[in-house]
Scaffold this active site. Structure first.
Site, PDB file in Angstrom:
ATOM      1  N   GLN A  45     -12.103  44.698   9.099  1.00  0.00           N
ATOM      2  CA  GLN A  45     -10.858  44.189   9.678  1.00  0.00           C
ATOM      3  C   GLN A  45      -9.891  45.309  10.034  1.00  0.00           C
ATOM      4  O   GLN A  45      -8.802  45.048  10.541  1.00  0.00           O
ATOM      5  CB  GLN A  45     -10.187  43.231   8.680  1.00  0.00           C
ATOM      6  CG  GLN A  45     -11.024  42.007   8.360  1.00  0.00           C
ATOM      7  CD  GLN A  45     -10.463  41.214   7.195  1.00  0.00           C
ATOM      8  OE1 GLN A  45      -9.479  41.601   6.562  1.00  0.00           O
ATOM      9  NE2 GLN A  45     -11.092  40.076   6.889  1.00  0.00           N
ATOM     10  N   GLU A  57      -0.610  30.235   3.573  1.00  0.00           N
ATOM     11  CA  GLU A  57       0.787  29.904   3.303  1.00  0.00           C
ATOM     12  C   GLU A  57       1.708  30.283   4.447  1.00  0.00           C
ATOM     13  O   GLU A  57       1.505  31.309   5.107  1.00  0.00           O
ATOM     14  CB  GLU A  57       1.273  30.647   2.051  1.00  0.00           C
ATOM     15  CG  GLU A  57       0.598  30.240   0.773  1.00  0.00           C
ATOM     16  CD  GLU A  57       1.151  30.972  -0.435  1.00  0.00           C
ATOM     17  OE1 GLU A  57       0.655  30.732  -1.546  1.00  0.00           O
ATOM     18  OE2 GLU A  57       2.088  31.796  -0.268  1.00  0.00           O
ATOM     19  N   HIS A  98      -8.245  43.253   4.607  1.00  0.00           N
ATOM     20  CA  HIS A  98      -6.875  42.921   4.196  1.00  0.00           C
ATOM     21  C   HIS A  98      -5.899  44.090   4.359  1.00  0.00           C
ATOM     22  O   HIS A  98      -5.353  44.615   3.394  1.00  0.00           O
ATOM     23  CB  HIS A  98      -6.867  42.407   2.760  1.00  0.00           C
ATOM     24  CG  HIS A  98      -7.562  41.099   2.586  1.00  0.00           C
ATOM     25  ND1 HIS A  98      -7.440  40.347   1.440  1.00  0.00           N
ATOM     26  CD2 HIS A  98      -8.376  40.381   3.412  1.00  0.00           C
ATOM     27  CE1 HIS A  98      -8.174  39.236   1.559  1.00  0.00           C
ATOM     28  NE2 HIS A  98      -8.734  39.250   2.754  1.00  0.00           N
ATOM     29  N   TYR A 117       5.791  36.048  -4.418  1.00  0.00           N
ATOM     30  CA  TYR A 117       5.120  34.935  -3.735  1.00  0.00           C
ATOM     31  C   TYR A 117       3.775  34.574  -4.381  1.00  0.00           C
ATOM     32  O   TYR A 117       3.030  33.784  -3.834  1.00  0.00           O
ATOM     33  CB  TYR A 117       5.016  35.234  -2.244  1.00  0.00           C
ATOM     34  CG  TYR A 117       6.398  35.111  -1.616  1.00  0.00           C
ATOM     35  CD1 TYR A 117       6.828  33.914  -1.068  1.00  0.00           C
ATOM     36  CD2 TYR A 117       7.312  36.166  -1.687  1.00  0.00           C
ATOM     37  CE1 TYR A 117       8.109  33.777  -0.569  1.00  0.00           C
ATOM     38  CE2 TYR A 117       8.595  36.031  -1.188  1.00  0.00           C
ATOM     39  CZ  TYR A 117       8.988  34.832  -0.635  1.00  0.00           C
ATOM     40  OH  TYR A 117      10.272  34.678  -0.162  1.00  0.00           O
TER      41      TYR A 117
END
Length: 380
Positions: free
Chosen positions: A93, A254, A157, A264
């Site tokens: 990624q 989310e 990520h 969070y």
């Protein structure tokens, strides 16, 4: 170029997709809850496009994840790659990610961009600033102004969206790097955080941990923590607050109102579950000291790109939030009331939507990662 092959299937017809010409790419009409819209192909031939920014003259500056930056003309012409882009870790990624114009771009020609920066140990999300010479197709005075303080191995990520706030400070979303997810709860680490920096990379004095009182080891750039992989972020047009969405694992994507100094939850508090085995992650879905999401998606839609719509081309959508989706290949339209999502409509695009922007023309613009195209939504 591969065309949309399933347009006459029962699934497509049920979603309200109608082909009006020889190919979906240029002549698709989507039936939405508030009328028909046309999906127009503006440019093609791109390799895994990731982000776009509009220049004052109407051209698009965009990134391709393998490490190239290009300009797209108002006629859809795609330029040669710009010179001066630094080496990127183009694996998994990772690669060249977001790009944004300085608030003073009209005078300073400055841009910022994020990328997976290779290191001797592995790689890390970094942010650079540069001066754009659009006519010479090059970047000048490239300087890295921020880099994560950890560089684990692995290719997943990275984040990473860039948003200037109303004071000209820069929000940078940073992923947890997948195998290092527990670091999202560690304030000494930049992994799994959203940071806020000055345009030169300095630390704003009003950041929640800038004075380090009560948290002497916290990184002063940190704005919020406990994030997994934030790939959509935008300022709320009325409040000026940062809103962002992030990928959950198996469920638990989310949408959050990102407040300074708030936790969070990831990976302690989440709606998501472990891949393959499906077991619960962490302690549960809520805790008193963890900010709850405004909305969560289970199953995951794999959100990427996000924009608040404020234009006049689609007056029926004013104030809505638009979120692209990779896994479900759609554009989600979220209706807000008093800071809450009260309705969601899903527009079946049929391709992985990597970025969503409102253009200066008031249209919605999309990056189709699947087929390497720039798309625009027009009234039908």
């Amino acid at each position: 170029m591969q065309r949309f092959s399933g347009l006459v299937s029962a699934t497509a017809l049920a979603a309200g997709v109608f082909v009006c010409g020889p190919g979906f790419a240029a002549d698709a009409v989507l039936r939405t809850e508030s009328g028909q819209v046309k999906l127009v192909e503006v440019a093609r031939g791109l390799d895994t496009p990731w982000s776009m920014a509009f220049l004052p003259d109407g051209r698009l500056l965009l990134t391709e994840r393998p490490g190239r930056m290009r300009l797209v003309g108002t006629d859809g012409t795609v330029s040669a790659p710009l010179a001066g882009v630094p080496e990127v870790h183009a694996r998994g990624q990772g690669g060249l990610l977001d790009v944004a114009l300085s608030p003073d771009f009209a005078t300073d020609r400055t841009i910022v961009f994020s990328f997976a920066q290779p290191t001797a140990r592995g790689a890390r999300t970094a942010v650079a600033r540069a001066r754009l010479d659009a006519e010479a197709l090059k970047l000048d005075d490239v300087k890295v102004i921020f880099a994560q303080n950890e560089d684990p191995s692995g290719n997943h990520h990275w984040g990473s969206r860039l948003v200037f706030d109303r004071e000209g400070r820069l929000f940078v979303t940073l992923g947890d790097r997948f195998h290092s997810r527990d670091r999202a709860q560690v304030l000494e680490s930049h992994l799994g955080k959203i940071v806020r920096i000055d345009p030169d990379g300095g630390v704003p004095g009003d950041n929640p941990f800038a004075q380090a009182e009560g948290a002497p080891k916290a990184q002063p750039e940190i704005w919020s923590w406990g994030h997994r992989n934030v790939q959509g972020a935008a300022l709320h047009p009325l409040s000026g607050e940062l809103w962002a969405h992030e990928h959950g694992p198996q469920g638990g994507d989310e949408l959050n109102r990102v407040l300074p100094g708030r936790n969070y939850g990831w990976p302690v508090i989440t709606f998501g579950r472990e891949y393959v085995v499906g077991t619960r992650i962490g302690e549960g879905t809520e805790r008193a000291d963890v900010e709850p999401p405004i909305k969560q998606w289970t199953p995951s839609i794999a959100p990427s790109g996000m924009a608040f719509y404020t234009g006049d081309v689609f007056p029926q959508w004013k104030g809505n939030v638009f979120v692209g989706a990779l896994k479900f290949q759609l554009l989600a339209r979220l209706v807000l009331e008093d800071g809450k999502v009260v309705h969601e409509e899903r527009l079946d695009i049929g391709r992985r939507i990597r970025d969503v922007r409102q253009g200066p023309d008031g249209h919605l613009w999309l990056l189709d990662e699947s087929d390497g195209r720039v798309l625009r939504l027009d009234p039908a």
